[in-house]
Design a protein around this motif. Structure first.
Motif, PDB file in Angstrom:
ATOM      1  N   MET A  16       0.693 -10.638   4.375  1.00  0.00           N
ATOM      2  CA  MET A  16       1.436  -9.419   4.072  1.00  0.00           C
ATOM      3  C   MET A  16       2.276  -8.996   5.277  1.00  0.00           C
ATOM      4  SD  MET A  16       0.192  -5.525   3.523  1.00  0.00           S
ATOM      5  CE  MET A  16      -0.090  -5.480   5.275  1.00  0.00           C
ATOM      6  N   GLU A  20       6.251  -8.649   5.235  1.00  0.00           N
ATOM      7  CA  GLU A  20       6.836  -7.343   5.546  1.00  0.00           C
ATOM      8  C   GLU A  20       7.809  -7.424   6.720  1.00  0.00           C
ATOM      9  OE1 GLU A  20       6.520  -4.146   4.298  1.00  0.00           O
ATOM     10  OE2 GLU A  20       5.438  -4.953   2.575  1.00  0.00           O
ATOM     11  N   ARG A  47       5.280   7.003  -6.531  1.00  0.00           N
ATOM     12  CA  ARG A  47       3.953   6.646  -7.039  1.00  0.00           C
ATOM     13  C   ARG A  47       4.064   5.658  -8.192  1.00  0.00           C
ATOM     14  NH1 ARG A  47       2.353  12.284  -5.886  1.00  0.00           N
ATOM     15  NH2 ARG A  47       0.797  12.128  -4.247  1.00  0.00           N
ATOM     16  N   MET A  49       6.451   3.472  -8.676  1.00  0.00           N
ATOM     17  CA  MET A  49       6.805   2.175  -8.092  1.00  0.00           C
ATOM     18  C   MET A  49       5.569   1.509  -7.479  1.00  0.00           C
ATOM     19  SD  MET A  49      10.546   3.132  -6.427  1.00  0.00           S
ATOM     20  CE  MET A  49      10.154   2.288  -4.946  1.00  0.00           C
ATOM     21  N   GLY A  50       4.737   2.293  -6.817  1.00  0.00           N
ATOM     22  CA  GLY A  50       3.511   1.755  -6.235  1.00  0.00           C
ATOM     23  C   GLY A  50       2.553   1.257  -7.298  1.00  0.00           C
ATOM     24  N   VAL A  52       3.300   0.235 -10.389  1.00  0.00           N
ATOM     25  CA  VAL A  52       3.856  -0.988 -10.992  1.00  0.00           C
ATOM     26  C   VAL A  52       3.647  -2.177 -10.064  1.00  0.00           C
ATOM     27  CG1 VAL A  52       6.013  -2.105 -11.702  1.00  0.00           C
ATOM     28  CG2 VAL A  52       5.504   0.212 -12.462  1.00  0.00           C
ATOM     29  N   SER A  53       3.862  -1.976  -8.769  1.00  0.00           N
ATOM     30  CA  SER A  53       3.669  -3.042  -7.787  1.00  0.00           C
ATOM     31  C   SER A  53       2.211  -3.513  -7.767  1.00  0.00           C
ATOM     32  CB  SER A  53       4.084  -2.548  -6.410  1.00  0.00           C
ATOM     33  OG  SER A  53       3.833  -3.517  -5.432  1.00  0.00           O
ATOM     34  N   MET A  54       1.275  -2.571  -7.765  1.00  0.00           N
ATOM     35  CA  MET A  54      -0.144  -2.933  -7.755  1.00  0.00           C
ATOM     36  C   MET A  54      -0.529  -3.685  -9.025  1.00  0.00           C
ATOM     37  SD  MET A  54      -2.133   0.266  -5.970  1.00  0.00           S
ATOM     38  CE  MET A  54      -1.708   1.428  -7.245  1.00  0.00           C
ATOM     39  N   LEU A  56       1.453  -5.441 -11.044  1.00  0.00           N
ATOM     40  CA  LEU A  56       2.050  -6.780 -11.021  1.00  0.00           C
ATOM     41  C   LEU A  56       1.282  -7.711 -10.090  1.00  0.00           C
ATOM     42  CD1 LEU A  56       5.872  -5.962 -10.998  1.00  0.00           C
ATOM     43  CD2 LEU A  56       4.570  -7.069 -12.822  1.00  0.00           C
ATOM     44  N   GLY A  57       0.907  -7.212  -8.925  1.00  0.00           N
ATOM     45  CA  GLY A  57       0.136  -8.025  -7.983  1.00  0.00           C
ATOM     46  C   GLY A  57      -1.223  -8.406  -8.531  1.00  0.00           C
TER      47      GLY A  57
END
Length: 66
Positions: A16, A20, A47, A49-50, A52-54, A56-57
């Motif tokens: 990560m 980054e 929030r 976006m966070g 959705v990111s979590m 998807l991951g």
């Protein structure tokens, strides 16, 4: 078994950090502009976006690990 889990977590954290660091290294001025735009996004959208990111991951990890 627990030691292996911590080792995997440490590897994931290191990866990560590498990922980054790519944008600030390759295009620092572009990264600064993007960071400025992100600072203007309201909390609710950030929030979302966070989340959705979590999701998807977590979904990608689920399919990769089968």
């Amino acid at each position: 078994m627990a030691r292996l889990m911590w080792l995997d977590l440490a590897r994931a954290f290191c990866l990560m950090l590498v990922l980054e660091g790519v944008m600030p290294f390759l295009a620092p001025s572009r990264w600064r502009n993007i960071a400025g735009l992100l600072a203007q996004i309201d909390d609710r959208n950030m929030r979302m976006m966070g989340l959705v990111s979590m999701l998807l991951g977590a979904g990608a990890l689920y399919f990769i690990n089968g």
